[in-house]
Design a protein around this motif. Structure first.
Motif, short mmCIF file in Angstrom:
data_model
loop_
_atom_site.label_atom_id
_atom_site.label_comp_id
_atom_site.label_asym_id
_atom_site.label_seq_id
_atom_site.Cartn_x
_atom_site.Cartn_y
_atom_site.Cartn_z
N ASP A 41 -13.35 4.99 -1.58
CA ASP A 41 -12.66 4.66 -2.83
C ASP A 41 -13.12 5.61 -3.92
O ASP A 41 -14.16 6.28 -3.80
CB ASP A 41 -12.97 3.22 -3.23
CG ASP A 41 -12.51 2.22 -2.18
OD1 ASP A 41 -11.67 2.60 -1.35
OD2 ASP A 41 -13.00 1.08 -2.19
N ARG A 53 -8.04 3.23 -3.84
CA ARG A 53 -8.68 3.10 -2.53
C ARG A 53 -8.17 4.21 -1.62
O ARG A 53 -6.97 4.44 -1.49
CB ARG A 53 -8.36 1.74 -1.91
CG ARG A 53 -9.00 0.56 -2.63
CD ARG A 53 -8.53 -0.77 -2.06
NE ARG A 53 -7.11 -0.97 -2.29
CZ ARG A 53 -6.20 -1.02 -1.32
NH1 ARG A 53 -6.58 -0.88 -0.06
NH2 ARG A 53 -4.93 -1.21 -1.60
N GLN A 73 -8.53 3.51 -10.81
CA GLN A 73 -9.26 3.28 -9.57
C GLN A 73 -8.30 3.26 -8.40
O GLN A 73 -7.20 2.72 -8.51
CB GLN A 73 -10.02 1.95 -9.64
CG GLN A 73 -11.08 1.90 -10.73
CD GLN A 73 -11.77 0.55 -10.81
OE1 GLN A 73 -11.16 -0.48 -10.53
NE2 GLN A 73 -13.04 0.55 -11.19
N ASP A 94 0.82 -1.21 0.00
CA ASP A 94 0.00 0.00 0.00
C ASP A 94 0.86 1.27 0.00
O ASP A 94 0.33 2.38 0.17
CB ASP A 94 -0.94 0.02 1.21
CG ASP A 94 -2.10 -0.96 1.05
OD1 ASP A 94 -2.45 -1.25 -0.11
OD2 ASP A 94 -2.65 -1.42 2.06
N GLU A 133 -12.51 6.76 -8.46
CA GLU A 133 -11.93 6.49 -9.77
C GLU A 133 -11.95 7.75 -10.61
O GLU A 133 -12.70 8.69 -10.33
CB GLU A 133 -12.68 5.35 -10.48
CG GLU A 133 -14.11 5.66 -10.88
CD GLU A 133 -14.73 4.51 -11.65
OE1 GLU A 133 -15.44 4.79 -12.63
OE2 GLU A 133 -14.52 3.35 -11.27
N ARG A 161 -1.72 4.02 -4.39
CA ARG A 161 -1.14 2.91 -3.68
C ARG A 161 -0.59 1.92 -4.71
O ARG A 161 -1.19 1.74 -5.78
CB ARG A 161 -2.19 2.20 -2.82
CG ARG A 161 -2.86 3.05 -1.75
CD ARG A 161 -3.98 2.26 -1.11
NE ARG A 161 -4.80 3.09 -0.23
CZ ARG A 161 -4.62 3.18 1.09
NH1 ARG A 161 -3.65 2.49 1.66
NH2 ARG A 161 -5.41 3.95 1.82
N ASP A 182 -2.98 -0.62 -6.03
CA ASP A 182 -3.93 -0.14 -7.04
C ASP A 182 -3.24 0.11 -8.38
O ASP A 182 -3.84 -0.06 -9.44
CB ASP A 182 -4.61 1.15 -6.56
CG ASP A 182 -5.48 0.93 -5.34
OD1 ASP A 182 -6.08 -0.16 -5.23
OD2 ASP A 182 -5.56 1.83 -4.49
#
Length: 221
Positions: free
Chosen positions: A191, A186, A184, A170, A193, A205, A208
């Protein structure tokens, strides 16, 4: 799809670029990505490092042949070759040191599964195996031998608690989008996008960003 496929689609003249120049570009991208990613990335495929090492050896031999020539024109060429040689050597050293640092930090993690072991080159795998064996023997002689046998394993996962330290997936990374795509991410509270555009720089992250990078839709910067 890898980065070469992306470049081939957006630049029809890609294959007109000499192989040695493309190898330097690939090495530079691999170096940037490895230093940016919080976990070890797969070892470059396609014989990239074999070609790089052969080029370095040839350049060293050429420098040795030209050394001592007093012709000014030859000396200028020698300076150019030595400068290029040092650039290649710096990239290779820095790239390998970044990988070795990750292996040293999370050796057991990268030896724990076949998929993770596949990310290592043959020499890196041998190094990691030997490194872990020496570390375990050192711990045994220092303090582990006084523990019960059931508590001497460094890779214990009993009680749903793992003793294997893993990279932080992360951790934040910067990526450059190579095509228009949905990004997208988090967040702490929610969350979200966004519609990303080619050449956009995005911070995400790594967990992601990783699917985008592996799909060839983005690269680490």
């Amino acid at each position: 799809m890898d980065i070469d496929d992306i470049l081939r689609e957006v630049d029809p003249t890609f294959h007109s670029v000499p192989r040695e120049k493309r190898d330097l570009q690939d090495l530079t991208r691999a170096w940037v990505a490895e230093r940016s990613a919080p976990e070890l990335l797969p070892w470059p495929a396609g014989g990239l490092f074999e070609r790089i090492n052969d080029r370095i050896k040839r350049q060293i031999e050429k420098v040795e042949e030209m050394t001592g020539d007093m012709d000014p024109k030859t000396n200028f060429v020698l300076i150019v070759i030595q400068t290029e040689l040092e650039r290649f050597k710096f990239l290779v050293r820095s790239y390998l040191r970044a990988r070795i640092a990750k292996i040293d930090r999370h050796t057991l993690h990268y030896l724990s599964t076949d998929d993770l072991r596949a990310r290592l080159s043959e020499m890196e795998l041998a190094y990691a195996t030997r490194h872990q064996a020496l570390l375990h023997n050192h711990y045994l002689s220092s303090f582990l031998s006084s523990f019960p046998p059931s508590l001497q394993n460094l890779n214990d996962t009993s009680g749903n608690i793992t003793m294997i330290d893993a990279p932080d997936l992360d951790a934040a990374v910067f990526i450059r989008l190579l095509e228009d795509t949905v990004v997208q991410g988090r967040g702490v509270d929610a969350d979200g996008e966004m519609d990303g555009r080619e050449s956009d720089i995005v911070i995400l992250r790594w967990s992601d960003a990783k699917p985008l990078v592996e799909a060839g839709r983005a690269e680490l910067v």
